[in-house]
Design a protein around this motif. Structure first.
Motif, PDB file in Angstrom:
ATOM      1  N   GLU A 194       0.969  -1.163  -0.009  1.00  0.00           N
ATOM      2  CA  GLU A 194      -0.041   0.072   0.137  1.00  0.00           C
ATOM      3  C   GLU A 194       0.720   1.260   0.124  1.00  0.00           C
ATOM      4  O   GLU A 194       0.483   2.456  -0.552  1.00  0.00           O
ATOM      5  N   ARG A 195       1.806   1.259   0.796  1.00  0.00           N
ATOM      6  CA  ARG A 195       2.855   2.321   0.572  1.00  0.00           C
ATOM      7  C   ARG A 195       3.559   2.567  -0.696  1.00  0.00           C
ATOM      8  O   ARG A 195       3.586   3.820  -0.961  1.00  0.00           O
ATOM      9  N   LEU A 196       3.939   1.238  -1.132  1.00  0.00           N
ATOM     10  CA  LEU A 196       4.711   1.576  -2.334  1.00  0.00           C
ATOM     11  C   LEU A 196       3.550   1.993  -3.591  1.00  0.00           C
ATOM     12  O   LEU A 196       3.986   2.725  -4.451  1.00  0.00           O
ATOM     13  N   ALA A 197       2.366   1.543  -3.404  1.00  0.00           N
ATOM     14  CA  ALA A 197       1.290   2.133  -4.235  1.00  0.00           C
ATOM     15  C   ALA A 197       0.850   3.540  -4.254  1.00  0.00           C
ATOM     16  O   ALA A 197       0.999   4.139  -5.128  1.00  0.00           O
ATOM     17  N   ALA A 198       0.935   4.028  -2.947  1.00  0.00           N
ATOM     18  CA  ALA A 198       0.896   5.730  -2.646  1.00  0.00           C
ATOM     19  C   ALA A 198       1.811   6.235  -3.239  1.00  0.00           C
ATOM     20  O   ALA A 198       1.777   7.170  -3.837  1.00  0.00           O
ATOM     21  N   GLN A 199       3.077   5.718  -3.078  1.00  0.00           N
ATOM     22  CA  GLN A 199       4.234   6.666  -3.528  1.00  0.00           C
ATOM     23  C   GLN A 199       4.230   6.711  -5.236  1.00  0.00           C
ATOM     24  O   GLN A 199       4.647   7.633  -5.787  1.00  0.00           O
ATOM     25  N   ALA A 200       3.812   5.435  -5.903  1.00  0.00           N
ATOM     26  CA  ALA A 200       3.870   5.328  -7.129  1.00  0.00           C
ATOM     27  C   ALA A 200       2.430   5.987  -7.875  1.00  0.00           C
ATOM     28  O   ALA A 200       2.364   5.928  -9.218  1.00  0.00           O
ATOM     29  N   GLY A 201       1.558   6.396  -7.156  1.00  0.00           N
ATOM     30  CA  GLY A 201       0.330   6.755  -7.470  1.00  0.00           C
ATOM     31  C   GLY A 201      -0.527   5.736  -8.333  1.00  0.00           C
ATOM     32  O   GLY A 201      -1.266   5.921  -9.383  1.00  0.00           O
ATOM     33  N   THR A 202      -0.468   4.371  -7.619  1.00  0.00           N
ATOM     34  CA  THR A 202      -1.285   3.408  -8.074  1.00  0.00           C
ATOM     35  C   THR A 202      -2.025   2.666  -7.037  1.00  0.00           C
ATOM     36  O   THR A 202      -2.041   3.348  -6.066  1.00  0.00           O
ATOM     37  N   ASP A 203      -2.866   1.590  -7.468  1.00  0.00           N
ATOM     38  CA  ASP A 203      -3.561   0.923  -6.480  1.00  0.00           C
ATOM     39  C   ASP A 203      -2.633  -0.268  -5.943  1.00  0.00           C
ATOM     40  O   ASP A 203      -1.725  -0.515  -5.980  1.00  0.00           O
ATOM     41  N   TYR A 204      -3.737  -0.818  -4.911  1.00  0.00           N
ATOM     42  CA  TYR A 204      -2.817  -1.913  -4.014  1.00  0.00           C
ATOM     43  C   TYR A 204      -2.196  -3.061  -5.284  1.00  0.00           C
ATOM     44  O   TYR A 204      -1.086  -3.619  -4.801  1.00  0.00           O
ATOM     45  N   GLU A 205      -3.091  -3.518  -5.958  1.00  0.00           N
ATOM     46  CA  GLU A 205      -2.325  -4.382  -7.129  1.00  0.00           C
ATOM     47  C   GLU A 205      -1.405  -4.144  -7.871  1.00  0.00           C
ATOM     48  O   GLU A 205      -0.340  -4.587  -7.898  1.00  0.00           O
ATOM     49  N   GLY A 206      -1.258  -2.573  -8.164  1.00  0.00           N
ATOM     50  CA  GLY A 206      -0.105  -1.977  -8.551  1.00  0.00           C
ATOM     51  C   GLY A 206       1.029  -2.281  -7.442  1.00  0.00           C
ATOM     52  O   GLY A 206       2.260  -2.358  -7.855  1.00  0.00           O
ATOM     53  N   GLY A 207       0.862  -1.903  -6.334  1.00  0.00           N
ATOM     54  CA  GLY A 207       1.826  -1.971  -5.248  1.00  0.00           C
ATOM     55  C   GLY A 207       2.446  -3.676  -5.035  1.00  0.00           C
ATOM     56  O   GLY A 207       3.618  -3.558  -5.054  1.00  0.00           O
ATOM     57  N   LYS A 208       1.539  -4.212  -5.285  1.00  0.00           N
ATOM     58  CA  LYS A 208       2.031  -5.610  -5.327  1.00  0.00           C
ATOM     59  C   LYS A 208       2.696  -5.985  -6.448  1.00  0.00           C
ATOM     60  O   LYS A 208       3.991  -6.923  -6.253  1.00  0.00           O
ATOM     61  N   LYS A 209       2.544  -5.307  -7.637  1.00  0.00           N
ATOM     62  CA  LYS A 209       3.349  -5.875  -8.954  1.00  0.00           C
ATOM     63  C   LYS A 209       4.659  -5.186  -8.583  1.00  0.00           C
ATOM     64  O   LYS A 209       5.747  -5.784  -9.051  1.00  0.00           O
TER      65      LYS A 209
END
Length: 259
Positions: A194-209
């Motif tokens: 979730e933290r990585l997703a927020a930093q990258a401006g994406t959603d949870y699935e994007g953070g998982k990727k």
């Protein structure tokens, strides 16, 4: 129909049993009829105090307190599952790892298992039976140099220690096995995604990727669930795995790319 594992009445110690894989192991082994004592720094309100001991296992004193609780509350132990582990080291490669960071990783990922085994193995050897499971990590083979060098090195040391211990005590009736998870979707890893997703401006699935890409990809397409790791541990702890000792079982969705 569920597979009968023969764990009824077994006395079990599980470290770090209040979250993630540890919590899943505690719940599953209890469901299978074992008596499970677990430990962490603090007891969650929903967890019974009867079979819980609050302790800091990164210290020798904390390990001693848990070993004493095993004898007092269980009267001995048949199975030990060392789940405790993790990393708080900063990113930045080797130069970011000072004396304090190295000692923290060793005190969290290696020495608790060594200390508890040293305290509890004599009882197992006296009864001529027991199982010890060390939870290592695929990072002992696949370290991430930006952030997990010390963690990976500590887990590699745990794996080597576990192998040596198995050669010593297996002839005396005590099996020693390793389980090496890859990325597991625990509370901590969800927070990281979730933290990585927020930093990258994406959603949870994007953070998982992002996490999966950092590992070089997961062929199965997803992380493991805590209960899936617990299922493997329960089998290895059971009489069904009576001739399995001294080896390591990887559960990583295919992350490690080599044979």
């Amino acid at each position: 129909m569920e597979l009968e594992l023969g764990l009824q009445g077994k006395r079990v110690l599980v470290t770090a049993g209040t979250k993630g894989v540890g919590k899943a192991v505690v719940g599953l082994l209890g469901k299978l009829g074992a008596t499970v004592l677990t430990t962490a720094r603090e007891r969650p309100s929903e967890m019974s105090a009867e079979f819980f001991v609050a302790a800091d296992l990164t210290t020798a004193e904390g390990c001693d307190a848990v070993a004493k609780a095993v004898m007092t509350q269980l009267g001995g132990v048949d199975i030990i599952v060392h789940v405790l582990g993790g990393s708080s080291a900063p990113g930045g490669g080797f130069a970011a790892l000072g004396e304090r960071e190295w000692l923290q990783e060793l005190n969290l990922n290696l020495l608790p298992a060594v200390r508890l085994d040293r305290a509890l193995l004599p009882g197992m050897l006296a009864q001529g039976a027991g199982v010890i499971i060390h939870v290592t990590s695929i990072q002992r083979e696949l370290p991430l140099p930006e952030a997990t060098t010390a963690y990976a090195a500590a887990k590699a040391a745990l794996s080597t220690y576990s192998k040596s211990l198995s050669k010593e005590v297996s002839p005396k009736g005590v099996r020693v096995v390793r389980v090496a998870p890859g990325w597991v979707e625990t509370e901590a890893s969800v927070a990281l995604a979730e933290r990585l997703a927020a930093q990258a401006g994406t959603d949870y699935e994007g953070g998982k990727k992002i996490i999966m890409d950092s590992l070089g990809g997961i062929p199965l397409g997803r992380p493991s669930k805590p209960i899936e790791v617990a299922n493997l541990i329960a089998f290895l702890a059971s009489p069904r795995a009576a001739t399995i000792t001294g080896t390591e079982y990887v559960i990583d969705g295919g992350t490690i790319p080599t044979v």
